[in-house]
Scaffold this active site. Structure first.
Site, PDB file in Angstrom:
ATOM      1  N   GLY A   6       0.835  -1.211   0.000  1.00 29.75           N
ATOM      2  CA  GLY A   6       0.000   0.000   0.000  1.00 29.75           C
ATOM      3  C   GLY A   6       0.864   1.253   0.000  1.00 29.75           C
ATOM      4  O   GLY A   6       0.513   2.277   0.591  1.00 29.75           O
ATOM      5  N   GLY A   9      -0.146   4.988  -0.759  1.00 28.94           N
ATOM      6  CA  GLY A   9      -1.136   5.632   0.097  1.00 28.94           C
ATOM      7  C   GLY A   9      -0.537   6.751   0.924  1.00 28.94           C
ATOM      8  O   GLY A   9       0.654   7.069   0.816  1.00 28.94           O
ATOM      9  N   GLN A  10      -1.391   7.336   1.762  1.00 23.68           N
ATOM     10  CA  GLN A  10      -1.006   8.540   2.510  1.00 23.68           C
ATOM     11  C   GLN A  10       0.252   8.305   3.355  1.00 23.68           C
ATOM     12  O   GLN A  10       1.180   9.112   3.335  1.00 23.68           O
ATOM     13  CB  GLN A  10      -2.176   8.973   3.404  1.00 23.68           C
ATOM     14  CG  GLN A  10      -1.996  10.344   4.023  1.00 23.68           C
ATOM     15  CD  GLN A  10      -2.926  10.584   5.211  1.00 23.68           C
ATOM     16  OE1 GLN A  10      -3.555   9.656   5.729  1.00 23.68           O
ATOM     17  NE2 GLN A  10      -3.003  11.824   5.640  1.00 23.68           N
ATOM     18  N   ASP A  32       2.226  -1.621  -4.609  1.00 21.99           N
ATOM     19  CA  ASP A  32       0.811  -1.240  -4.539  1.00 21.99           C
ATOM     20  C   ASP A  32       0.099  -1.958  -5.680  1.00 21.99           C
ATOM     21  O   ASP A  32       0.720  -2.719  -6.414  1.00 21.99           O
ATOM     22  CB  ASP A  32       0.653   0.293  -4.630  1.00 21.99           C
ATOM     23  CG  ASP A  32      -0.552   0.762  -3.814  1.00 21.99           C
ATOM     24  OD1 ASP A  32      -1.664   0.260  -4.076  1.00 21.99           O
ATOM     25  OD2 ASP A  32      -0.383   1.597  -2.910  1.00 21.99           O
ATOM     26  N   ARG A  34      -0.999  -0.753  -8.430  1.00 20.57           N
ATOM     27  CA  ARG A  34      -0.433  -0.345  -9.715  1.00 20.57           C
ATOM     28  C   ARG A  34       0.798   0.514  -9.498  1.00 20.57           C
ATOM     29  O   ARG A  34       1.021   1.017  -8.401  1.00 20.57           O
ATOM     30  CB  ARG A  34      -1.475   0.372 -10.581  1.00 20.57           C
ATOM     31  CG  ARG A  34      -2.223   1.478  -9.910  1.00 20.57           C
ATOM     32  CD  ARG A  34      -3.458   1.892 -10.710  1.00 20.57           C
ATOM     33  NE  ARG A  34      -4.609   1.051 -10.417  1.00 20.57           N
ATOM     34  CZ  ARG A  34      -5.398   1.185  -9.331  1.00 20.57           C
ATOM     35  NH1 ARG A  34      -5.138   2.115  -8.444  1.00 20.57           N
ATOM     36  NH2 ARG A  34      -6.424   0.388  -9.130  1.00 20.57           N
ATOM     37  N   ASP A  49      -0.972  -7.353  -4.945  1.00 22.50           N
ATOM     38  CA  ASP A  49      -2.330  -7.387  -4.398  1.00 22.50           C
ATOM     39  C   ASP A  49      -2.269  -8.301  -3.176  1.00 22.50           C
ATOM     40  O   ASP A  49      -2.093  -9.521  -3.312  1.00 22.50           O
ATOM     41  CB  ASP A  49      -3.288  -7.943  -5.465  1.00 22.50           C
ATOM     42  CG  ASP A  49      -4.730  -7.986  -4.966  1.00 22.50           C
ATOM     43  OD1 ASP A  49      -4.937  -7.931  -3.737  1.00 22.50           O
ATOM     44  OD2 ASP A  49      -5.631  -8.089  -5.813  1.00 22.50           O
ATOM     45  N   TYR A 138     -15.030  -1.035   8.821  1.00 26.94           N
ATOM     46  CA  TYR A 138     -13.597  -0.711   8.952  1.00 26.94           C
ATOM     47  C   TYR A 138     -13.112  -1.040  10.372  1.00 26.94           C
ATOM     48  O   TYR A 138     -12.071  -1.693  10.553  1.00 26.94           O
ATOM     49  CB  TYR A 138     -13.406   0.773   8.658  1.00 26.94           C
ATOM     50  CG  TYR A 138     -12.009   1.297   8.818  1.00 26.94           C
ATOM     51  CD1 TYR A 138     -10.979   0.875   7.975  1.00 26.94           C
ATOM     52  CD2 TYR A 138     -11.694   2.229   9.807  1.00 26.94           C
ATOM     53  CE1 TYR A 138      -9.696   1.388   8.108  1.00 26.94           C
ATOM     54  CE2 TYR A 138     -10.419   2.743   9.944  1.00 26.94           C
ATOM     55  CZ  TYR A 138      -9.420   2.316   9.101  1.00 26.94           C
ATOM     56  OH  TYR A 138      -8.152   2.825   9.237  1.00 26.94           O
ATOM     57  N   LYS A 142     -10.340  -3.771  11.726  1.00 34.19           N
ATOM     58  CA  LYS A 142      -9.158  -3.393  12.513  1.00 34.19           C
ATOM     59  C   LYS A 142      -9.103  -4.176  13.830  1.00 34.19           C
ATOM     60  O   LYS A 142      -8.028  -4.590  14.263  1.00 34.19           O
ATOM     61  CB  LYS A 142      -9.141  -1.881  12.765  1.00 34.19           C
ATOM     62  CG  LYS A 142      -8.829  -1.055  11.515  1.00 34.19           C
ATOM     63  CD  LYS A 142      -7.400  -1.285  11.019  1.00 34.19           C
ATOM     64  CE  LYS A 142      -7.027  -0.395   9.848  1.00 34.19           C
ATOM     65  NZ  LYS A 142      -5.694  -0.699   9.286  1.00 34.19           N
ATOM     66  N   ILE A 168      -4.539  11.310  10.376  1.00 32.96           N
ATOM     67  CA  ILE A 168      -3.179  11.768  10.061  1.00 32.96           C
ATOM     68  C   ILE A 168      -3.244  12.898   9.034  1.00 32.96           C
ATOM     69  O   ILE A 168      -3.923  12.778   8.012  1.00 32.96           O
ATOM     70  CB  ILE A 168      -2.318  10.607   9.538  1.00 32.96           C
ATOM     71  CG1 ILE A 168      -2.216   9.546  10.620  1.00 32.96           C
ATOM     72  CG2 ILE A 168      -0.930  11.104   9.152  1.00 32.96           C
ATOM     73  CD1 ILE A 168      -1.443   8.333  10.207  1.00 32.96           C
TER      74      ILE A 168
HETATM   75  N1  SER Z   1      -8.086   8.129   9.348  1.00 35.02           N
HETATM   76  C1  SER Z   1      -8.769   6.874   9.302  1.00 35.02           C
HETATM   77  C2  SER Z   1     -10.130   7.037   8.741  1.00 35.02           C
HETATM   78  O1  SER Z   1     -10.676   8.107   8.885  1.00 35.02           O
HETATM   79  C3  SER Z   1      -8.842   6.297  10.671  1.00 35.02           C
HETATM   80  O2  SER Z   1      -8.090   5.180  10.751  1.00 35.02           O
HETATM   81  O3  SER Z   1     -10.651   6.118   8.211  1.00 35.02           O
END
Ligand code: SER
Length: 309
Positions: A6, A9-10, A32, A34, A49, A138, A142, A168
């Site tokens: 990943g 990503g951010q 990632d 791609r 993947d 989500y 987790k 973040i």
């Molecule tokens: N920043 C994330 C979200 O908003 C939290 O893990 O999904």
């Protein structure tokens, strides 16, 4: 070799930069779904993947990977819209990575989230060990991931370490599909257009962290001696909390004409179910966690970088 999943990503972009700075060229393999449009120097690229066990296993084997930063995941808002996808990537992905890490004797970092908490969790100064009954898919993925970490650590002696990230804030790469994205969007819209329509209410207060501290937390945790790690689900960590209105006011001190309006959408319910502030004393005790950036420093630094863009 270090493997990051990943990596577009951010968190991945900034973490890869920090690891390349630290370890020099060709020691970090970034993967990632791609290839990115713009390649950065000093690292190897590949496609991965994480939902395919054979692919995860092959990439670890052929690159002699010893440490995995498993960042591939679906965030909270996207997860509510696509629960099957969230389960597949977040649960099957983490299971594949941990099994492969066990087979190839790798160390693992995996990010959990404040989303493991829910409406029945104490909202202020949320303790390390408390109720984890999230209302989102989500959050469910987790919690499951945290329990998989604990299982592999205790049954297979796998050295897997984790933190529960708050929202973040970063300028290098945009977050994708999270409930805390408003805190990043507000900066970009304030600089670009001078206005922002926020998708949570003015009073909504959430725990947040600036990206340099998020990267520091990962490096510090992974640098710590194994015997100091007493939490094998995931560590609470915190930097600061603010409401949407407080962030808008902090930005207005730099951009006096900035206007923020509020129009809550489905993400409000998710935000309301998460903590307002986090007790991170275990992380502070076990591996000396301490953030460098307060709210004021973060706002000045973010605006400086966003303006440059
Ligand atoms: N920043 C994330 C979200 O908003 C939290 O893990 O999904």
């Amino acid at each position: 070799m270090i493997l990051i999943t990943g990596a577009s990503g951010q968190i991945g972009i900034d973490l890869a930069d920090a690891l390349v700075d630290r370890l020099g060229d060709n020691n970090v393999l970034v993967t990632d779904l791609r290839m990115p449009e713009k390649m950065r120097p000093g690292r190897k690229y590949d496609i991965l993947d994480v939902t395919f066990m054979e692919s995860v296993d092959r990439i670890i084997r052929t690159n002699e990977v010893h440490t995995i930063y498993h960042l591939a995941g679906i965030l909270s808002a996207t997860g509510e819209r696509h629960p099957d996808l969230a389960w597949s990537v977040n649960v099957n992905g983490v299971r594949n990575v941990m099994e492969a890490a066990h087979n190839h004797k790798c160390r693992v970092f995996w990010p959990s989230s404040i989303a493991v908490f829910g409406p029945t969790t104490p909202k202020m100064n949320t303790p390390q060990e408390t109720v984890t009954e999230p209302g989102t898919m989500y959050g469910a993925t987790k919690v499951t991931g945290e329990l998989l970490c604990k299982f592999h650590a205790s049954h297979h002696n796998l050295d897997v370490r984790s933190v529960r990230f708050p929202g973040i804030i970063s300028h290098s790469a945009p977050p994708g599909g999270g409930t805390t994205d408003w805190a990043v969007d507000m900066f970009f819209q304030a600089v670009e257009t001078g206005t922002y329509e926020c998708f949570v209410t003015e009073e909504t207060r959430m725990p947040m962290m600036y990206m340099p501290d998020a990267v520091k937390s990962i490096l510090d945790l992974m640098d710590s001696p194994k015997e100091d790690i007493t939490v094998r689900t995931s560590y609470n960590i915190a930097a600061f909390s603010f409401s949407a209105g407080e962030l808008a006011a902090a930005i207005q001190r730099h951009i006096p004409g900035f206007v923020c309006t509020y129009k809550p959408d489905f993400r409000q319910d998710i935000a309301d179910s998460w903590p307002s502030s986090i007790d991170d004393s275990r992380a502070r005790r076990d591996w000396n966690w301490s953030p460098d950036f307060g709210l004021k420093e973060m706002v000045s630094d973010m605006l400086k970088h966003v303006r440059l863009k």
